[in-house]
Write an enzyme that holds these catalytic residues in place. Sequence first.
Site, PDB file in Angstrom:
ATOM      1  N   SER A   1       3.087  12.148   3.302  1.00 22.62           N
ATOM      2  CA  SER A   1       2.767  10.712   3.298  1.00 22.62           C
ATOM      3  C   SER A   1       2.025  10.430   2.001  1.00 22.62           C
ATOM      4  O   SER A   1       1.413  11.345   1.432  1.00 22.62           O
ATOM      5  CB  SER A   1       1.863  10.387   4.485  1.00 22.62           C
ATOM      6  OG  SER A   1       1.269   9.107   4.327  1.00 22.62           O
TER       7      SER A   1
ATOM      8  N   TYR B   1      -5.440  12.861   9.539  1.00 23.31           N
ATOM      9  CA  TYR B   1      -4.045  12.669   9.125  1.00 23.31           C
ATOM     10  C   TYR B   1      -3.901  12.955   7.627  1.00 23.31           C
ATOM     11  O   TYR B   1      -2.998  13.672   7.202  1.00 23.31           O
ATOM     12  CB  TYR B   1      -3.641  11.227   9.456  1.00 23.31           C
ATOM     13  CG  TYR B   1      -2.226  10.842   9.086  1.00 23.31           C
ATOM     14  CD1 TYR B   1      -1.155  11.174   9.902  1.00 23.31           C
ATOM     15  CD2 TYR B   1      -1.956  10.114   7.919  1.00 23.31           C
ATOM     16  CE1 TYR B   1       0.143  10.797   9.578  1.00 23.31           C
ATOM     17  CE2 TYR B   1      -0.673   9.737   7.586  1.00 23.31           C
ATOM     18  CZ  TYR B   1       0.383  10.074   8.424  1.00 23.31           C
ATOM     19  OH  TYR B   1       1.665   9.699   8.099  1.00 23.31           O
TER      20      TYR B   1
HETATM   21  P1  NAD Z   1       7.823   7.114  14.490  1.00 26.58           P
HETATM   22  O1  NAD Z   1       6.634   7.036  15.375  1.00 26.58           O
HETATM   23  O2  NAD Z   1       8.857   6.055  14.566  1.00 26.58           O
HETATM   24  O3  NAD Z   1       8.549   8.522  14.673  1.00 26.58           O
HETATM   25  C1  NAD Z   1       7.855   9.718  14.915  1.00 26.58           C
HETATM   26  C2  NAD Z   1       8.698  10.561  15.862  1.00 26.58           C
HETATM   27  O4  NAD Z   1       8.069  11.836  15.998  1.00 26.58           O
HETATM   28  C3  NAD Z   1       8.788   9.949  17.265  1.00 26.58           C
HETATM   29  O5  NAD Z   1      10.128   9.928  17.703  1.00 26.58           O
HETATM   30  C4  NAD Z   1       7.928  10.864  18.105  1.00 26.58           C
HETATM   31  O6  NAD Z   1       8.324  10.944  19.468  1.00 26.58           O
HETATM   32  C5  NAD Z   1       8.137  12.193  17.387  1.00 26.58           C
HETATM   33  N1  NAD Z   1       7.094  13.164  17.696  1.00 26.58           N
HETATM   34  C6  NAD Z   1       5.763  12.959  17.808  1.00 26.58           C
HETATM   35  N2  NAD Z   1       5.156  14.120  18.151  1.00 26.58           N
HETATM   36  C7  NAD Z   1       6.125  15.050  18.273  1.00 26.58           C
HETATM   37  C8  NAD Z   1       6.118  16.437  18.593  1.00 26.58           C
HETATM   38  N3  NAD Z   1       4.977  17.090  18.895  1.00 26.58           N
HETATM   39  N4  NAD Z   1       7.292  17.090  18.593  1.00 26.58           N
HETATM   40  C9  NAD Z   1       8.448  16.440  18.313  1.00 26.58           C
HETATM   41  N5  NAD Z   1       8.517  15.148  18.011  1.00 26.58           N
HETATM   42  C10 NAD Z   1       7.364  14.466  17.980  1.00 26.58           C
HETATM   43  O7  NAD Z   1       7.211   7.177  13.004  1.00 26.58           O
HETATM   44  P2  NAD Z   1       7.927   7.335  11.578  1.00 26.58           P
HETATM   45  O8  NAD Z   1       7.320   6.338  10.686  1.00 26.58           O
HETATM   46  O9  NAD Z   1       9.393   7.408  11.674  1.00 26.58           O
HETATM   47  O10 NAD Z   1       7.323   8.740  11.142  1.00 26.58           O
HETATM   48  C11 NAD Z   1       8.105   9.835  10.714  1.00 26.58           C
HETATM   49  C12 NAD Z   1       7.291  10.667   9.742  1.00 26.58           C
HETATM   50  O11 NAD Z   1       7.015   9.898   8.571  1.00 26.58           O
HETATM   51  C13 NAD Z   1       5.922  11.121  10.275  1.00 26.58           C
HETATM   52  O12 NAD Z   1       5.678  12.448   9.882  1.00 26.58           O
HETATM   53  C14 NAD Z   1       4.955  10.183   9.600  1.00 26.58           C
HETATM   54  O13 NAD Z   1       3.664  10.734   9.451  1.00 26.58           O
HETATM   55  C15 NAD Z   1       5.647  10.002   8.262  1.00 26.58           C
HETATM   56  N6  NAD Z   1       5.227   8.811   7.531  1.00 26.58           N
HETATM   57  C16 NAD Z   1       5.588   7.570   7.925  1.00 26.58           C
HETATM   58  C17 NAD Z   1       5.171   6.466   7.193  1.00 26.58           C
HETATM   59  C18 NAD Z   1       5.557   5.065   7.547  1.00 26.58           C
HETATM   60  O14 NAD Z   1       5.207   4.154   6.761  1.00 26.58           O
HETATM   61  N7  NAD Z   1       6.214   4.807   8.656  1.00 26.58           N
HETATM   62  C19 NAD Z   1       4.382   6.650   6.057  1.00 26.58           C
HETATM   63  C20 NAD Z   1       4.023   7.930   5.687  1.00 26.58           C
HETATM   64  C21 NAD Z   1       4.468   9.013   6.427  1.00 26.58           C
END
Ligand code: NAD
Length: 267
Positions: A141, A154
Amino acid sequence: MAGELAGKVAIVTGGASGIGQATAELIVEEGANVVIADVDTDGGEEVAAKLGDAAAFQHTDVSSADDIQALVDFTVERFGGLHVMVNNAGIAGSPRRFLNDDLRDFDRVLAVNLRGVMLGTQRAGRHMVDNGGGAIVNTTSIAGINAGAGFTTYRAAKAAVIHFTKSVAIELAEHAIRVNCIAPAHIETPINSSLYEVSEIVRLMQPLQRQGRPRDVAEAALYLVSDRAAQVTGVVLPVDGGTTAGLPASQQKSISAATARPKDGEQ
Ligand code: NAD
């Protein structure tokens, strides 16, 4: 170019939602088979069903070594190999300022966001070493690049993902396994939309005044796992609309206006 991953087999953790879902969809569009791994069984099964025979769902908690090993074994048995691993699953943890944070979610955030990535890299890597190599993408991130207030656990976990990825990229290079990071920012998904107004953050912090979508991050992941990135390993690719480069020009203008010294003759 459709078919860029033809004949390949991929795993996407956290594929039931958001960025992981978009990545699984794009991987299938590009001709690969994909296993969606998630703790969200309903969501994961729904995404896999929409993608048809090219996809399958495996309930997986990425913090569990047994679950990750079962995921790799299931994938190899179901689709005959494993060439691409996308360690995307993540959770946000407490937004509290550090002195007010009781750190009750520390173990879980580290277990999912860091150990999950390490286990996914290790168990996929062990298969790839014996089967001609592969490509691994770990999701960090911009919170792991830029320091900031709040979300301390985080941020620490995501920073560790970057250092881990670079280190293991060196270790696995001799086995033709590339390991890279993507660093998304301000993509509206369930992980952030319940915590803050994403569009307002974009307005204040992002030079490209465009709302990033999960698909934008999926495109970056596709590049890194495709042969187009054959010479790329150990990098962090921000997908952040320029946020890590600096403030938007509009913000810099406001700061300049607020801090300018009066010129001669002006009050
Ligand atoms: P999201 O919440 O839509 O998706 C996250 C997914 O991870 C969900 O389907 C959830 O059920 C699954 N998950 C959570 N814990 C789990 C576990 N223990 N085992 C298996 N699956 C698990 O969020 P997103 O934005 O799609 O996030 C995806 C990745 O991107 C994450 O690592 C997040 O930290 C990173 N990220 C997202 C953003 C953003 O702006 N959305 C920014 C920086 C980083």
